[in-house]
Design an enzyme around this catalytic site. Structure first.
Site, PDB file in Angstrom:
ATOM      1  N   TYR A 173       0.832  -1.209   0.000  1.00  0.00           N
ATOM      2  CA  TYR A 173       0.000   0.000   0.000  1.00  0.00           C
ATOM      3  C   TYR A 173       0.871   1.266   0.000  1.00  0.00           C
ATOM      4  O   TYR A 173       0.610   2.220  -0.738  1.00  0.00           O
ATOM      5  CB  TYR A 173      -0.908  -0.042   1.225  1.00  0.00           C
ATOM      6  CG  TYR A 173      -1.814   1.141   1.417  1.00  0.00           C
ATOM      7  CD1 TYR A 173      -2.948   1.309   0.627  1.00  0.00           C
ATOM      8  CD2 TYR A 173      -1.558   2.077   2.423  1.00  0.00           C
ATOM      9  CE1 TYR A 173      -3.798   2.388   0.828  1.00  0.00           C
ATOM     10  CE2 TYR A 173      -2.411   3.147   2.628  1.00  0.00           C
ATOM     11  CZ  TYR A 173      -3.530   3.294   1.825  1.00  0.00           C
ATOM     12  OH  TYR A 173      -4.365   4.365   2.029  1.00  0.00           O
ATOM     13  N   LYS A 177       0.896   4.106  -2.910  1.00  0.00           N
ATOM     14  CA  LYS A 177       0.533   5.489  -2.610  1.00  0.00           C
ATOM     15  C   LYS A 177       1.689   6.451  -2.876  1.00  0.00           C
ATOM     16  O   LYS A 177       1.458   7.617  -3.247  1.00  0.00           O
ATOM     17  CB  LYS A 177       0.054   5.596  -1.166  1.00  0.00           C
ATOM     18  CG  LYS A 177      -1.298   4.925  -0.917  1.00  0.00           C
ATOM     19  CD  LYS A 177      -2.389   5.477  -1.821  1.00  0.00           C
ATOM     20  CE  LYS A 177      -3.773   5.045  -1.381  1.00  0.00           C
ATOM     21  NZ  LYS A 177      -4.832   5.544  -2.299  1.00  0.00           N
TER      22      LYS A 177
END
Length: 304
Positions: A173, A177
């Site tokens: 993640y 991001k």
């Protein structure tokens, strides 16, 4: 005489708009006069297919309140899904002004337990799921500009504090991001000539993805301000997606509760230049001196 709503007449796509932040954004845009394309694949938190159509429910909610909205259930991490998303906006409303990239899910693991499928799935929906809609809207807006109809176009991408600082247990993640920030900066530089502004937010709010992290703030005190409500993030997203944000591009904003922060990324710090090649020992000695002069990094989320 009532004030003109900030997005009156604009057509806005919001991905991942069936729940959480995306739903809040879609409703907020509609309240400010936008016609909204509500995209959501209708999947579970881990990306597995779900039994219902949250996009249709949100679109119906907007229409029930007197707004205009259409649901789109395609997979925006595929070329056809992203292309059909743009077609839906153009065929339904005849124009497209703003893209809000928001879709995502989690598969958290410590690095030693993170397998290839978990890595690929999260990078696919977050990073590829930002790139493909952006790629297709950019092609449309470039064609408009070349035809002499330069748009007042806006893109709002969704990064995270995990992408700016890292987050323990979220290697996939955090990487996705962080990639979104890089994509935002490149898109802002490349697309400005076509009338397109591109910015990113790093929001903190209570959603399905963050309910465990914010377990202690699941509800506001009676009559108090719910700092973790996703609706707190949407006003900035609506402004960034409106014509009122003219001149703002290539920026990252952290937003949580009533707080908005302009995030300042990598900038040159202390520097040493020998004017010739270093030996490893010399390079190490120089690096230690520079680190002693530098600002300490902010801690990774979940560390320590």
């Amino acid at each position: 005489m009532s004030a003109r709503r900030i997005c009156e007449g604009r057509v806005v796509i919001v991905t991942g708009a069936g729940r959480g932040l995306g739903r809040a954004h879609a409703l907020a845009y509609a309240a400010e006069g936008a016609r909204v394309v509500v995209n959501d694949l209708g999947v579970g938190l881990d990306g597995a297919p779900g039994p219902d159509s949250p996009a249709a429910r949100v679109a119906a909610e907007i229409r029930a309140a007197g707004g205009e909205a259409v649901a789109h259930g395609g997979d925006i991490a595929t070329t056809e899904g992203a292309a059909s998303l743009v077609r839906t906006a153009l065929e339904t409303y005849g124009r497209l002004d703003t893209l809000v990239n928001n879709a995502g899910f989690l598969r958290d693991r410590m690095l030693v337990n993170l397998d290839e499928d978990d890595w690929d799935a999260v990078l696919r929906v977050h990073l590829k799921g930002h790139f493909l809609p952006l790629n297709h809207v950019a092609a449309h807006w470039r064609a408009e500009a070349k035809a002499g109809r330069t748009p007042v176009a806006r893109v709002v991408n969704t990064s995270s504090g995990a992408g700016l600082l890292g987050s323990v247990g979220q290697g996939n993640y955090s990487a996705a991001k962080a990639g979104i920030v890089g994509l935002t900066l490149v898109a802002a530089a490349e697309l400005g000539r076509y009338g397109v502004q591109v910015n990113a937010i790093a929001p903190a709010a209570r959603t399905r993805m963050t309910e465990h992290a914010f377990a202690e703030t699941m509800a506001a005190p009676d009559g108090g301000f719910d700092a973790m409500a996703p609706e707190n993030v949407s006003p900035l997203v609506v402004w960034l997606g409106s014509a009122a944000s003219a001149g703002v591009s290539g920026r990252v904003f952290e937003t949580e509760g009533g707080r908005i922060t302009v995030m300042e990324g990598w900038r040159p710090g202390p520097t040493a230049d020998k004017g010739a090649r270093w030996t490893p020992a010399e390079a190490g000695e120089a690096a230690l001196k520079l680190l002693a002069e530098a600002e300490p990094p902010r801690p990774v989320y979940g560390a320590g």
